[in-house]
Design a protein around this motif. Structure first.
Motif, PDB file in Angstrom:
ATOM      1  N   ARG A  40     -18.400  -5.952  -6.297  1.00  0.00           N
ATOM      2  CA  ARG A  40     -19.376  -4.876  -6.071  1.00  0.00           C
ATOM      3  C   ARG A  40     -19.814  -4.258  -7.376  1.00  0.00           C
ATOM      4  O   ARG A  40     -21.008  -4.014  -7.598  1.00  0.00           O
ATOM      5  CB  ARG A  40     -18.745  -3.759  -5.242  1.00  0.00           C
ATOM      6  N   LEU A  41     -18.839  -3.971  -8.241  1.00  0.00           N
ATOM      7  CA  LEU A  41     -19.160  -3.337  -9.523  1.00  0.00           C
ATOM      8  C   LEU A  41     -20.081  -4.236 -10.341  1.00  0.00           C
ATOM      9  O   LEU A  41     -21.097  -3.790 -10.884  1.00  0.00           O
ATOM     10  CB  LEU A  41     -17.879  -3.058 -10.313  1.00  0.00           C
ATOM     11  N   ILE A  42     -19.725  -5.528 -10.387  1.00  0.00           N
ATOM     12  CA  ILE A  42     -20.513  -6.455 -11.181  1.00  0.00           C
ATOM     13  C   ILE A  42     -21.914  -6.587 -10.609  1.00  0.00           C
ATOM     14  O   ILE A  42     -22.917  -6.560 -11.336  1.00  0.00           O
ATOM     15  CB  ILE A  42     -19.813  -7.832 -11.199  1.00  0.00           C
ATOM     16  N   MET A  43     -22.008  -6.717  -9.264  1.00  0.00           N
ATOM     17  CA  MET A  43     -23.319  -6.844  -8.632  1.00  0.00           C
ATOM     18  C   MET A  43     -24.145  -5.579  -8.866  1.00  0.00           C
ATOM     19  O   MET A  43     -25.366  -5.631  -9.044  1.00  0.00           O
ATOM     20  CB  MET A  43     -23.158  -7.084  -7.130  1.00  0.00           C
ATOM     21  N   GLY A  44     -23.470  -4.438  -8.872  1.00  0.00           N
ATOM     22  CA  GLY A  44     -24.170  -3.184  -9.153  1.00  0.00           C
ATOM     23  C   GLY A  44     -24.789  -3.206 -10.540  1.00  0.00           C
ATOM     24  O   GLY A  44     -25.954  -2.828 -10.728  1.00  0.00           O
ATOM     25  N   ASP A  45     -24.008  -3.696 -11.517  1.00  0.00           N
ATOM     26  CA  ASP A  45     -24.535  -3.798 -12.878  1.00  0.00           C
ATOM     27  C   ASP A  45     -25.742  -4.735 -12.930  1.00  0.00           C
ATOM     28  O   ASP A  45     -26.740  -4.465 -13.604  1.00  0.00           O
ATOM     29  CB  ASP A  45     -23.451  -4.314 -13.825  1.00  0.00           C
ATOM     30  N   GLU A  46     -25.644  -5.849 -12.197  1.00  0.00           N
ATOM     31  CA  GLU A  46     -26.759  -6.798 -12.188  1.00  0.00           C
ATOM     32  C   GLU A  46     -27.998  -6.157 -11.581  1.00  0.00           C
ATOM     33  O   GLU A  46     -29.121  -6.344 -12.057  1.00  0.00           O
ATOM     34  CB  GLU A  46     -26.384  -8.060 -11.423  1.00  0.00           C
ATOM     35  N   LEU A  47     -27.760  -5.390 -10.522  1.00  0.00           N
ATOM     36  CA  LEU A  47     -28.899  -4.726  -9.879  1.00  0.00           C
ATOM     37  C   LEU A  47     -29.551  -3.738 -10.851  1.00  0.00           C
ATOM     38  O   LEU A  47     -30.787  -3.648 -10.941  1.00  0.00           O
ATOM     39  CB  LEU A  47     -28.419  -4.013  -8.618  1.00  0.00           C
ATOM     40  N   LEU A  48     -28.725  -3.022 -11.612  1.00  0.00           N
ATOM     41  CA  LEU A  48     -29.268  -2.088 -12.606  1.00  0.00           C
ATOM     42  C   LEU A  48     -30.114  -2.824 -13.639  1.00  0.00           C
ATOM     43  O   LEU A  48     -31.185  -2.363 -14.034  1.00  0.00           O
ATOM     44  CB  LEU A  48     -28.121  -1.355 -13.316  1.00  0.00           C
ATOM     45  N   ARG A  49     -29.615  -3.998 -14.052  1.00  0.00           N
ATOM     46  CA  ARG A  49     -30.340  -4.758 -15.063  1.00  0.00           C
ATOM     47  C   ARG A  49     -31.692  -5.212 -14.518  1.00  0.00           C
ATOM     48  O   ARG A  49     -32.723  -5.072 -15.172  1.00  0.00           O
ATOM     49  CB  ARG A  49     -29.498  -5.953 -15.497  1.00  0.00           C
ATOM     50  N   VAL A  50     -31.661  -5.726 -13.288  1.00  0.00           N
ATOM     51  CA  VAL A  50     -32.907  -6.166 -12.656  1.00  0.00           C
ATOM     52  C   VAL A  50     -33.889  -4.998 -12.564  1.00  0.00           C
ATOM     53  O   VAL A  50     -35.077  -5.114 -12.877  1.00  0.00           O
ATOM     54  CB  VAL A  50     -32.627  -6.736 -11.247  1.00  0.00           C
ATOM     55  N   TRP A  51     -33.360  -3.872 -12.163  1.00  0.00           N
ATOM     56  CA  TRP A  51     -34.196  -2.670 -11.998  1.00  0.00           C
ATOM     57  C   TRP A  51     -34.852  -2.304 -13.322  1.00  0.00           C
ATOM     58  O   TRP A  51     -36.056  -2.044 -13.396  1.00  0.00           O
ATOM     59  CB  TRP A  51     -33.303  -1.539 -11.484  1.00  0.00           C
ATOM     60  N   ARG A  52     -34.052  -2.330 -14.412  1.00  0.00           N
ATOM     61  CA  ARG A  52     -34.604  -1.980 -15.719  1.00  0.00           C
ATOM     62  C   ARG A  52     -35.649  -2.986 -16.161  1.00  0.00           C
ATOM     63  O   ARG A  52     -36.718  -2.647 -16.643  1.00  0.00           O
ATOM     64  CB  ARG A  52     -33.487  -1.949 -16.764  1.00  0.00           C
ATOM     65  N   GLU A  53     -35.330  -4.300 -15.973  1.00  0.00           N
ATOM     66  CA  GLU A  53     -36.223  -5.329 -16.495  1.00  0.00           C
ATOM     67  C   GLU A  53     -37.519  -5.420 -15.708  1.00  0.00           C
ATOM     68  O   GLU A  53     -38.545  -5.824 -16.243  1.00  0.00           O
ATOM     69  CB  GLU A  53     -35.507  -6.685 -16.473  1.00  0.00           C
ATOM     70  N   THR A  54     -37.462  -5.104 -14.426  1.00  0.00           N
ATOM     71  CA  THR A  54     -38.654  -5.282 -13.600  1.00  0.00           C
ATOM     72  C   THR A  54     -39.467  -4.008 -13.462  1.00  0.00           C
ATOM     73  O   THR A  54     -40.639  -4.066 -13.108  1.00  0.00           O
ATOM     74  CB  THR A  54     -38.268  -5.731 -12.176  1.00  0.00           C
ATOM     75  N   GLY A  55     -38.875  -2.887 -13.719  1.00  0.00           N
ATOM     76  CA  GLY A  55     -39.610  -1.636 -13.565  1.00  0.00           C
ATOM     77  C   GLY A  55     -39.918  -1.302 -12.122  1.00  0.00           C
ATOM     78  O   GLY A  55     -40.736  -0.427 -11.837  1.00  0.00           O
ATOM     79  N   ALA A  56     -39.268  -1.984 -11.178  1.00  0.00           N
ATOM     80  CA  ALA A  56     -39.543  -1.709  -9.770  1.00  0.00           C
ATOM     81  C   ALA A  56     -38.889  -0.393  -9.344  1.00  0.00           C
ATOM     82  O   ALA A  56     -37.971   0.102  -9.996  1.00  0.00           O
ATOM     83  CB  ALA A  56     -38.999  -2.843  -8.908  1.00  0.00           C
ATOM     84  N   THR A  57     -39.391   0.163  -8.253  1.00  0.00           N
ATOM     85  CA  THR A  57     -38.730   1.292  -7.621  1.00  0.00           C
ATOM     86  C   THR A  57     -37.665   0.723  -6.681  1.00  0.00           C
ATOM     87  O   THR A  57     -37.938  -0.246  -5.966  1.00  0.00           O
ATOM     88  CB  THR A  57     -39.744   2.104  -6.794  1.00  0.00           C
ATOM     89  N   VAL A  58     -36.469   1.304  -6.714  1.00  0.00           N
ATOM     90  CA  VAL A  58     -35.394   0.784  -5.868  1.00  0.00           C
ATOM     91  C   VAL A  58     -34.913   1.867  -4.924  1.00  0.00           C
ATOM     92  O   VAL A  58     -34.708   3.013  -5.339  1.00  0.00           O
ATOM     93  CB  VAL A  58     -34.203   0.291  -6.727  1.00  0.00           C
ATOM     94  N   MET A  59     -34.792   1.515  -3.634  1.00  0.00           N
ATOM     95  CA  MET A  59     -34.075   2.391  -2.720  1.00  0.00           C
ATOM     96  C   MET A  59     -32.867   1.626  -2.203  1.00  0.00           C
ATOM     97  O   MET A  59     -32.996   0.584  -1.563  1.00  0.00           O
ATOM     98  CB  MET A  59     -34.925   2.844  -1.538  1.00  0.00           C
ATOM     99  N   LEU A  60     -31.693   2.124  -2.534  1.00  0.00           N
ATOM    100  CA  LEU A  60     -30.447   1.472  -2.146  1.00  0.00           C
ATOM    101  C   LEU A  60     -29.769   2.299  -1.059  1.00  0.00           C
ATOM    102  O   LEU A  60     -29.542   3.497  -1.239  1.00  0.00           O
ATOM    103  CB  LEU A  60     -29.514   1.374  -3.365  1.00  0.00           C
ATOM    104  N   ILE A  61     -29.468   1.640   0.030  1.00  0.00           N
ATOM    105  CA  ILE A  61     -28.735   2.325   1.090  1.00  0.00           C
ATOM    106  C   ILE A  61     -27.276   1.945   0.989  1.00  0.00           C
ATOM    107  O   ILE A  61     -26.945   0.774   0.774  1.00  0.00           O
ATOM    108  CB  ILE A  61     -29.327   1.948   2.451  1.00  0.00           C
ATOM    109  N   THR A  62     -26.414   2.927   1.071  1.00  0.00           N
ATOM    110  CA  THR A  62     -24.992   2.651   0.881  1.00  0.00           C
ATOM    111  C   THR A  62     -24.174   3.686   1.632  1.00  0.00           C
ATOM    112  O   THR A  62     -24.682   4.724   2.041  1.00  0.00           O
ATOM    113  CB  THR A  62     -24.630   2.673  -0.617  1.00  0.00           C
ATOM    114  N   HIS A  63     -22.900   3.343   1.863  1.00  0.00           N
ATOM    115  CA  HIS A  63     -22.015   4.376   2.388  1.00  0.00           C
ATOM    116  C   HIS A  63     -20.898   4.655   1.382  1.00  0.00           C
ATOM    117  O   HIS A  63     -19.955   5.364   1.696  1.00  0.00           O
ATOM    118  CB  HIS A  63     -21.461   3.996   3.761  1.00  0.00           C
ATOM    119  N   ALA A  64     -21.029   4.053   0.169  1.00  0.00           N
ATOM    120  CA  ALA A  64     -19.963   4.191  -0.832  1.00  0.00           C
ATOM    121  C   ALA A  64     -20.348   5.250  -1.863  1.00  0.00           C
ATOM    122  O   ALA A  64     -21.367   5.114  -2.551  1.00  0.00           O
ATOM    123  CB  ALA A  64     -19.716   2.846  -1.508  1.00  0.00           C
TER     124      ALA A  64
END
Ligand SMILES: Nc1ncnc2c1ncn2[C@@H]1O[C@H](COP(=O)(O)OP(=O)(O)O)[C@@H](O)[C@H]1O
Ligand SMILES: [Mg+2]
Lengths: 250, 245, 286
Positions: C189-213
């Motif tokens: 989870r931690l690693i995937m979270g980091d990857e998601l952050l990287r994607v978010w930064r590189e793409t400039g997309a808006t992200v809405m993440l739903i979570t219970h954590a």
């Protein structure tokens, strides 16, 4: 061959041997039971002389036609009805009791409507097979994970594309059950129609031999039919296993 | 639910309309729904009809008992033993897809004309699907059930009776429902060819005489019985599957 | 090597330009025959800023997935309006929105490569471009060695990566993810979270993440919307103030504890309510 396959073969061989012994030893009424070896010999001579070729070709043609039509119609009907839950629930009891109807009774009606010949026979095979495919399609579509059609909506795919490119492959294992049933039912319908009312085809040939007290020929033709059904089932089973193999975890 | 009943009636109405339409197209080949119902009522009122119906009902009841009993006796043990299931399944499936009508001469040779022949014919139709569904119902149970039963230290017998059998009941009921339909068909076919009594015999007679109203009236009555019985079994099945009926 | 960006670079944006907005949105399920159904969501007001990482957190069953459904256009809200890039969203998914579902949505009958390229093929992108984008996505998600595998041969985490890659290649400007890491172990989870952050930064997309954590929301987000128990409403919106260049090591930041304890302060009560610890269970359903 797998261990299960070996055991299965052994069981079948033992059963045939027992029948052979029983028939030869006079345990069964003479004339009722013909020893399997003699039945096989008779079948061999029939096949060599080509006596059954015309009937066989006709029956297989009828089955193929009935089955092909039933698969296309059954899938399309199933896909449409699945999209209409109210209609589907209303249809359920009719679909469920469909196979209790004695279709052959419609044969005279079909002759008047479709004329004499292969058409009414194909129609009965079709009527037998189509609902099996339709029900299998409904069951398969029920088990498609919800996220898959939703993914298709995110990609803005239309209903027909979604049915063909997402739902059909997703439901494929269940559709395969439908295909196997439809093939079996097309056989049952066509043979039964030929047996009861036709003047040609394998079913007719079996009935003809029976009516003329030619039990040897009758059993030989039944063995031929059994062989065909087993081979067709085997081919379908193999294709199904190949399809499923990919979908299983390592 | 009232909407549900309404929908079913609507489907029925559309079916009747289609039937009426075919009647208009080919009046000689197909009696109208009204004409068929009238003929059915006439038959029901006739005292000669009931012995035939009783004969069919009796043969059907016997066949059903044999088909369900035999099917469960074969299917359940196979389901409990994975290897046996692997050995047996292709045999059962081949038997299922064999056009059983061709076995009819053999049955006739063995049992002769009469009740036993048609019961045998009904039984061979219904037994195999009941066995296949019972087997698959037990096989498909999540292995965790058996492990949970072991963890609770249940005996083999209690595991079977209290955990596995109840868990497999919905599948078994599905098999019984399908067995019900094809057994009825089997008895009917048996009567059409190997009997001097029963509804199947009446049907065969009507076919021979080109008596279309009687033919359709018999099919209608059998169909109505089958649909009603299936609707009841289906409702039971939905309840067992814990799905809304 | 450097990975080619998967998304069109974000236009130079004015600070706090609104990318998507929900106003007074509610959703009620299955109100049949006059009887009230399940009031699952709302009313909810959320304004997503272009390019921000917004998380929605709430107890299970509070209507998070329902929120994603109506925002993406997969279902219609019972009341209220949704606007994406200035146009109303009404019952269809608009171009530029990508969704990663809570469940595994990979296609078991296609290879990983075909899965990722499927949406592009359906939308008529030419083969060379598909190849380029799929290769980039395979590299980004660490799936290059598995391009020819079928999803059932992969672990749950890898299947979820296939689904994320499949969404990214479409170059969405708004990415909605519904508990995408729910099935993964804590480290992954931690690693995937980091990857998601990287994607978010590189793409400039808006992200809405739903979570219970809690920690996931605290770690990844610019802003966090905290939802109440069903029917879910936004109780509070918390700005984390993290720098854009960040990863899971932000958990060591002194401010991190403050964010999580603030979240838990808001959520404890709601989670208790959601599992019926205070009110009798199911009393509000009858
Ligand atoms: N299709 C539906 N029909 C009826 N009720 C639903 C449906 N989907 C969700 N619900 C109900 O709505 C509420 C919110 O569900 P959901 O949005 O999936 O919650 P979350 O994703 O936060 O766990 C739950 O009580 C759930 O039971
Ligand atoms: Mg959810």
């Amino acid at each position: 061959m797998s261990r299960a396959g070996l055991v299965r073969t052994a069981i079948v061989v033992a059963a045939v041997a027992a029948l052979e012994l029983a028939a030869r030893g006079g345990l069964l009424r003479a004339g009722v039971a013909v020893p399997p070896s003699e039945v096989a010999a008779k079948l061999w001579s029939i096949l060599r002389a080509g006596d059954a070729n015309a009937d066989l070709a006709e029956t297989l043609g009828n089955v193929a036609l009935a089955c092909g039509l039933a698969l296309v119609a059954g899938f399309s009907l199933g896909a449409v009805v699945h999209g209409l839950p109210r209609l589907r629930r209303a249809l359920d009891p009719f679909l469920a009791s469909y196979y209790a109807l004695p279709f052959f009774a419609f044969y005279p009606v079909l002759i008047v409507v479709l004329g004499i010949g292969r058409l009414p026979i194909v129609a009965i095979g079709f009527m037998f097979a189509v609902v099996a495919m339709m029900v299998a399609t409904l069951n398969g579509f029920d088990r498609i994970p919800r996220a898959l059609p939703r993914t298709a909506r995110v990609w803005r795919m239309g209903p027909v594309r979604t049915a063909l490119k997402i739902k059909l492959p997703s439901a494929a294992p269940h559709l395969f059950t439908g295909i196997k049933l439809a093939v079996a039912y097309a056989f049952i319908g066509v043979i039964a129609a030929e047996f009861i009312m036709a003047t040609s085809g394998l079913g007719y040939a079996i009935a003809y031999a029976f009516n003329n007290y030619d039990n040897r020929t009758m059993y030989a033709l039944m063995l031929l039919l059994l062989g065909i059904v087993v081979v067709v089932n085997g081919v379908l089973h193999g294709a199904e296993q190949r399809l499923l193999a990919r979908r299983r975890a390592r | 639910m009232p909407t549900r009943l309404l929908d079913t009636l609507l489907v029925l109405a559309v079916g009747l309309l289609a039937w009426q339409g075919v009647h208009w197209l080919a009046p000689d080949a197909v009696t109208s729904p009204a004409g068929t119902v009238a003929r059915a009522a006439e038959m029901l009122a006739s005292p000669r009809f009931w012995p035939h119906a009783g004969e069919t009902a009796w043969a059907f009841a016997l066949s059903l008992v044999f088909a369900i009993g035999g099917g469960l006796a074969i299917g359940l043990p196979l389901g409990l033993h994975r290897f046996s299931a692997e050995v047996g399944e292709p045999i059962l499936v081949s038997l299922y897809s064999l056009p059983k009508i061709t076995l009819y001469p053999v049955i006739l040779l063995v049992f002769g004309l009469g009740l036993s022949a048609k019961v045998a014919f009904g039984t061979i139709h219904g037994l195999v699907p009941v066995a296949i569904f019972a087997m698959n119902g037990v096989l498909a149970l999540p292995p965790v059930y058996a492990r949970a039963a072991r963890a609770l230290r249940l005996s083999r017998w209690r595991t079977l009776a209290a955990v596995l059998a109840p868990a497999a009941v919905p599948e078994i009921v599905t098999g019984v429902r399908i067995g019900f339909s094809v057994t009825l068909l089997g008895v009917f076919i048996g009567e059409m060819f190997s009997s001097q009594r029963g509804l199947g015999f009446l049907l065969m007679n009507a076919i021979g005489l080109h008596d279309v109203p009687t033919m359709l009236a018999i099919i209608l009555m059998v169909g109505a019985f089958a649909v009603t019985a299936n609707a009841a079994l289906l409702a039971l099945e939905h309840r067992l599957h814990h799905r809304p009926a | 090597m450097t990975v080619r960006p998967l998304t069109r670079p974000a236009a130079a944006t004015a600070p706090h330009e609104i990318h998507a907005r929900l106003a007074g949105v509610t959703r009620t399920y299955g109100a049949v025959g006059g009887r009230g159904g399940v009031h699952a969501l709302g009313p909810v007001d959320i304004a997503l800023r272009r390019g921000e990482f917004y998380s929605v957190i709430g107890p299970s069953g509070c209507g998070k997935s329902t929120l994603l459904d109506v925002l993406s256009g997969l279902s219609r809200p019972s009341a209220g309006t949704i606007v994406f890039e200035g146009r109303p969203v009404d019952g269809a998914v608009p171009d530029g929105v990508g969704v990663v579902f809570q469940e595994d949505a990979s296609f078991p009958w296609m290879t990983v490569r075909d899965n990722i390229g499927f949406g592009l093929r359906e939308n008529g992108v030419d083969a060379a471009e598909i190849g380029r984008r799929v290769d980039a996505a395979l590299a980004l998600m660490g799936l290059r060695d598995f391009a020819a595998a079928y999803p059932p041969q992969l672990s749950g985490g890898m299947r979820q990566r296939v689904c994320i890659a499949r969404t990214l290649v479409m170059q969405p400007r708004l990415i909605l993810l519904d508990e995408p890491f729910g099935a993964l172990d804590a480290q992954t989870r931690l690693i995937m979270g980091d990857e998601l952050l990287r994607v978010w930064r590189e793409t400039g997309a808006t992200v809405m993440l739903i979570t219970h954590a809690l920690d996931e929301a605290a770690m990844l987000s610019d802003r966090i919307g905290v939802m109440s128990a069903r029917p879910g409403r936004i109780l509070a919106e918390i700005e984390t103030g993290w720098p854009r260049e960040r990863d899971s090591r932000i958990a060591a930041d002194p401010g991190f504890g403050a964010v999580t304890s603030r979240l838990w302060g808001l959520l404890r009560e709601e989670s208790l309510r959601a599992i019926g610890a205070q009110a009798p269970a199911g009393a509000d359903r009858a």
